[in-house]
Design a protein around this motif. Structure first.
Motif, short mmCIF file in Angstrom:
data_model
loop_
_atom_site.label_atom_id
_atom_site.label_comp_id
_atom_site.label_asym_id
_atom_site.label_seq_id
_atom_site.Cartn_x
_atom_site.Cartn_y
_atom_site.Cartn_z
N HIS A 52 0.84 -1.20 0.00
CA HIS A 52 0.00 0.00 0.00
C HIS A 52 0.87 1.25 0.00
CE1 HIS A 52 0.59 -1.74 4.02
NE2 HIS A 52 0.96 -0.52 4.34
N TYR A 53 1.89 1.23 -0.86
CA TYR A 53 2.85 2.32 -0.89
C TYR A 53 2.64 3.21 -2.12
CZ TYR A 53 5.09 -1.03 2.24
OH TYR A 53 5.34 -1.93 3.24
N ASP A 54 2.86 4.51 -1.93
CA ASP A 54 2.77 5.44 -3.07
C ASP A 54 3.76 5.06 -4.15
OD1 ASP A 54 0.81 6.86 -1.76
OD2 ASP A 54 2.19 8.35 -0.92
N THR A 55 4.90 4.52 -3.73
CA THR A 55 5.92 4.07 -4.68
C THR A 55 5.33 3.11 -5.71
OG1 THR A 55 7.59 4.20 -2.95
CG2 THR A 55 8.14 2.89 -4.88
N ASP A 56 4.57 2.15 -5.22
CA ASP A 56 3.99 1.15 -6.11
C ASP A 56 3.01 1.78 -7.10
OD1 ASP A 56 5.22 -0.17 -3.91
OD2 ASP A 56 4.06 -1.97 -4.35
N ARG A 57 2.21 2.69 -6.61
CA ARG A 57 1.24 3.35 -7.50
C ARG A 57 1.96 4.14 -8.59
NH1 ARG A 57 -0.95 3.91 -2.31
NH2 ARG A 57 -2.92 2.81 -2.02
N GLN A 58 3.08 4.75 -8.24
CA GLN A 58 3.87 5.47 -9.25
C GLN A 58 4.38 4.52 -10.33
OE1 GLN A 58 6.94 7.41 -6.95
NE2 GLN A 58 5.46 8.57 -5.73
#
Length: 358
Positions: A52-58
């Motif tokens: 649930h990391y912003d990194t992954d969404r990027q």
């Protein structure tokens, strides 16, 4: 009679024309003469993930921009997602499962929820010990299970191995989460692989004797407990410390700054490592897109984002860790296939129960 024959010929021509139209439409040929991809494999990949990391969404946005394939994401807790996959069976919309720990990935494989993937790209980018022997799952990020200590109360010179944590002089000083969490189960499974079941049991029993409190909370909570003076030494995953040191919460930063980090067993078997990994679901309906996505996440570009923004170690050997991780120094890791951690999970759980590790 002639009129009847003419009617039959006209009907035959009409039917032929209609069938031709449907055949052309079925082939997916557009007005420009180009051929579309098959339905379901066009522009989408569906992902179940416990990250649930912003990194992954990027990274998902970058993949969509580069390929035109949209990543639809369902987030949830690891065990719940695995149970959902099992419950949905053939009807699942999920093409991929991302979850933390080789133990969970092995469980998904054993339950028949994943399928093997043939990909030269994945085999090149991900070392053999960080993927399933039959390529049912692949590591994406790597983390070390380290020891952290209170800088003002503990002597790091007296703690160089996991075994040192069982020394009677540390009675009432050890902090750790419950045995029900797969991180600790995999840690103990690694000891079974390397040293045998009896030594693994003795270690677990020794930790129980030295606990500062009953096991509780997550890895971050162990650091906070050190800062609060509840205990002096804790076991945790390395990337949590990186996240705490770079948190938006001043209290987390303050707590993390009060601990030092030790990579255990550098003169022995090495530090325990584990992965966050990915597997292609058994009933994936967008298989080609899913494999493209897996390969993308193993690429140098994506691995660098994982490393720099989320303080995890890259699995791709061509990518260096972040500056923070480099500042902690290089370390030797356990030389075992992570698939063994899943295979020995039930034995680790049994040992925990036997020694009373809650």
């Amino acid at each position: 009679m002639r009129s009847s024959k003419l009617f039959s010929l006209t009907s035959f021509i009409a039917v032929t024309l209609i069938m031709s139209i449907f055949l052309v439409a079925g082939c997916g040929v557009t007005n420009s003469g180009t051929q579309n991809t098959a339905p379901g494999e066009s522009k989408v990949v569906n992902l179940y993930t416990d990250r649930h990391y912003d990194t992954d969404r990027q990274l998902y946005d970058l993949f969509e921009k580069e390929t035109g394939i949209k990543v639809n994401m369902v987030e949830g807790k690891s065990d719940e997602l695995i149970e959902r996959l099992a419950r949905e069976g053939l009807d699942t919309e999920a093409d991929l499962l991302i979850t933390a720990d080789a133990g969970r990935l092995h469980r998904a494989k054993e339950q028949g929820l994943l399928q093997a993937v043939t990909s030269a790209v994945l085999e090149k980018n991900i070392p053999e010990n960080l993927r399933d022997p039959e390529n049912y799952w692949f590591g994406l990020t790597k983390r070390a299970r380290v020891i952290v200590y209170a800088k003002d109360r503990a002597n790091p010179d007296e703690i160089s191995s996991y075994a040192d944590l069982t020394d009677p002089k540390l009675k009432g000083k050890i902090l750790v989460r419950t045995s029900s969490h797969v991180y600790n189960q995999s840690l103990l499974a690694s000891f079974i692989v390397l040293e045998g079941e009896e030594k693994a049991r003795a270690w677990a029993a020794g930790i129980v004797k030295n606990m500062a409190r009953p096991p509780q909370g997550n890895d971050r909570d162990q650091v906070k407990a050190i800062a609060a003076g509840i205990g002096d030494i804790a076991i945790m995953n390395s990337y949590y410390l990186g996240q705490m040191l770079n948190s938006s919460d001043p209290e987390e930063i303050k707590a993390a700054q009060q601990v030092g980090i030790i990579f255990p067993d550098q003169k022995g078997n090495g530090t325990h490592i584990n992965v966050s990994g990915i597997g292609l679901t058994k009933y994936a309906k967008n298989k080609e897109n899913a494999i493209k996505f897996m390969e993308f996440l193993s690429s140098e570009k994506a691995q660098k984002v994982f490393a720099d923004a989320n303080y995890e170690y890259p699995v791709n050997p061509a990518v260096e860790p972040s500056d923070l991780l480099k500042s902690w120094g290089d370390f030797k890791s356990q030389n075992i296939k992570l698939s063994r951690l899943g295979e020995l999970n039930s034995r680790a759980v049994k040992i925990f129960d036997e020694v009373g590790w809650q």
